[in-house]
Design an enzyme around this catalytic site. Structure first.
Site, mmCIF file in Angstrom:
data_model
loop_
_atom_site.group_PDB
_atom_site.id
_atom_site.type_symbol
_atom_site.label_atom_id
_atom_site.label_comp_id
_atom_site.label_asym_id
_atom_site.label_seq_id
_atom_site.Cartn_x
_atom_site.Cartn_y
_atom_site.Cartn_z
ATOM 1 N N GLN A 16 1.172 -1.365 -0.098
ATOM 2 C CA GLN A 16 -0.252 0.505 -0.086
ATOM 3 C C GLN A 16 0.906 1.241 0.159
ATOM 4 O O GLN A 16 -0.100 2.159 -0.450
ATOM 5 C CB GLN A 16 -1.100 0.069 1.137
ATOM 6 C CG GLN A 16 -2.316 -0.917 0.901
ATOM 7 C CD GLN A 16 -2.956 -0.952 2.539
ATOM 8 O OE1 GLN A 16 -2.263 -1.627 3.268
ATOM 9 N NE2 GLN A 16 -4.211 -0.124 1.802
ATOM 10 N N CYS B 252 -10.604 -0.195 4.228
ATOM 11 C CA CYS B 252 -9.564 -0.367 3.079
ATOM 12 C C CYS B 252 -9.075 0.975 3.417
ATOM 13 O O CYS B 252 -9.517 1.539 2.751
ATOM 14 C CB CYS B 252 -9.489 -1.303 2.115
ATOM 15 S SG CYS B 252 -7.450 -1.557 2.126
ATOM 16 N N LEU B 253 -7.400 1.299 4.602
ATOM 17 C CA LEU B 253 -6.830 2.719 4.021
ATOM 18 C C LEU B 253 -6.485 3.018 2.318
ATOM 19 O O LEU B 253 -6.884 4.445 1.801
ATOM 20 C CB LEU B 253 -5.926 2.750 4.245
ATOM 21 C CG LEU B 253 -6.035 2.856 5.911
ATOM 22 C CD1 LEU B 253 -4.804 2.588 6.430
ATOM 23 C CD2 LEU B 253 -6.441 3.957 7.016
ATOM 24 N N HIS C 126 -6.259 -10.316 5.575
ATOM 25 C CA HIS C 126 -6.895 -8.762 4.752
ATOM 26 C C HIS C 126 -5.370 -8.207 4.010
ATOM 27 O O HIS C 126 -5.294 -8.151 2.935
ATOM 28 C CB HIS C 126 -7.833 -7.556 5.365
ATOM 29 C CG HIS C 126 -7.645 -6.055 5.065
ATOM 30 N ND1 HIS C 126 -9.236 -5.835 4.534
ATOM 31 C CD2 HIS C 126 -6.789 -5.328 4.701
ATOM 32 C CE1 HIS C 126 -8.408 -4.619 4.182
ATOM 33 N NE2 HIS C 126 -7.376 -4.846 3.592
ATOM 34 N N GLU C 127 -5.051 -7.845 4.985
ATOM 35 C CA GLU C 127 -2.941 -8.107 5.285
ATOM 36 C C GLU C 127 -2.824 -8.370 4.407
ATOM 37 O O GLU C 127 -1.593 -7.960 3.364
ATOM 38 C CB GLU C 127 -2.173 -7.230 6.492
ATOM 39 C CG GLU C 127 -3.561 -5.801 6.742
ATOM 40 C CD GLU C 127 -3.490 -5.013 6.985
ATOM 41 O OE1 GLU C 127 -3.112 -4.788 5.599
ATOM 42 O OE2 GLU C 127 -4.449 -4.281 6.735
ATOM 43 N N HIS D 214 -3.746 -8.176 0.653
ATOM 44 C CA HIS D 214 -2.407 -7.122 -0.032
ATOM 45 C C HIS D 214 -1.125 -7.441 -0.957
ATOM 46 O O HIS D 214 -0.585 -7.109 -1.297
ATOM 47 C CB HIS D 214 -2.017 -5.675 0.728
ATOM 48 C CG HIS D 214 -3.738 -5.148 1.697
ATOM 49 N ND1 HIS D 214 -4.277 -4.286 -0.035
ATOM 50 C CD2 HIS D 214 -4.449 -4.264 2.234
ATOM 51 C CE1 HIS D 214 -5.309 -3.225 0.520
ATOM 52 N NE2 HIS D 214 -5.169 -4.057 2.105
#
Ligand code: NI
Length: 169
Positions: free
Chosen positions: A51, A91-92, A133-134, A137
């Site tokens: 990210q 999510c950012l 979730h991470e 990514h």
């Protein structure tokens, strides 16, 4: 320390697959500190290196209420999982969008900490959701990809529109 720029969906760099960290160097340690600062500032409970446009397997997480329990995952790997939970995720990299996603309820994972020490940890609930979730990514996957193409396109359009409005203002 520095706050890093967070990539926004649908930036194609969010789909890059992160490589293993071969050896944790001072550069990695600085990045981990900056990622933590970026996550706390946002504020968010998890951030993957992908990210911030760095494509090695590094994640920072803090699901504690007082934001004083930083968890660093270098080269994370899920070694066991069970059950199902459905959680509304944000999510950012996808600001303002919250959608229900199905994940394992319990996971057991291994990773290296910031000093390169290997550890094994079990997680349930929010922490389990966050790790999964991470880790997505790091594989170039954003949570909205679990949704139908129609819903995903609607989200994409909404984000593009938000961006345009920001530019005008
Ligand atoms: Ni995310």
């Amino acid at each position: 320390m520095a706050v890093l720029n967070i990539l926004n969906y649908p930036d194609p760099r969010l789909h890059k697959i992160a490589a293993e960290v071969k050896k944790i160097s001072s550069m990695h340690r600085k990045l981990i500190h900056d990622m933590a600062e970026t996550m706390y500032k946002a504020p968010g409970i998890g951030l993957a290196a992908t990210q911030v446009d760095f494509h090695e397997r590094i994640i920072v997480i803090d699901v504690s209420e007082n934001k004083d329990n930083l968890l660093v995952l270098v080269n994370p790997e899920i070694i066991d999982k069970s059950g199902v939970q459905i959680c509304e995720e944000g999510c950012l990299s996808v600001p303002g969008i919250y959608e229900k996603v199905k994940r394992a309820e319990w996971i057991k994972f291994k990773a290296l900490d910031v000093d390169g020490n290997s550890y094994v940890k079990e997680a349930t609930g929010l922490l389990a959701v966050c790790v999964q979730h991470e880790m997505d990514h790091l594989l170039g996957k954003v949570f909205v990809e679990y949704l139908s193409p129609l819903k995903r396109n609607r989200i994409k359009n909404k984000i593009v529109k938000q961006k345009k409005q920001r530019t005008i203002l």
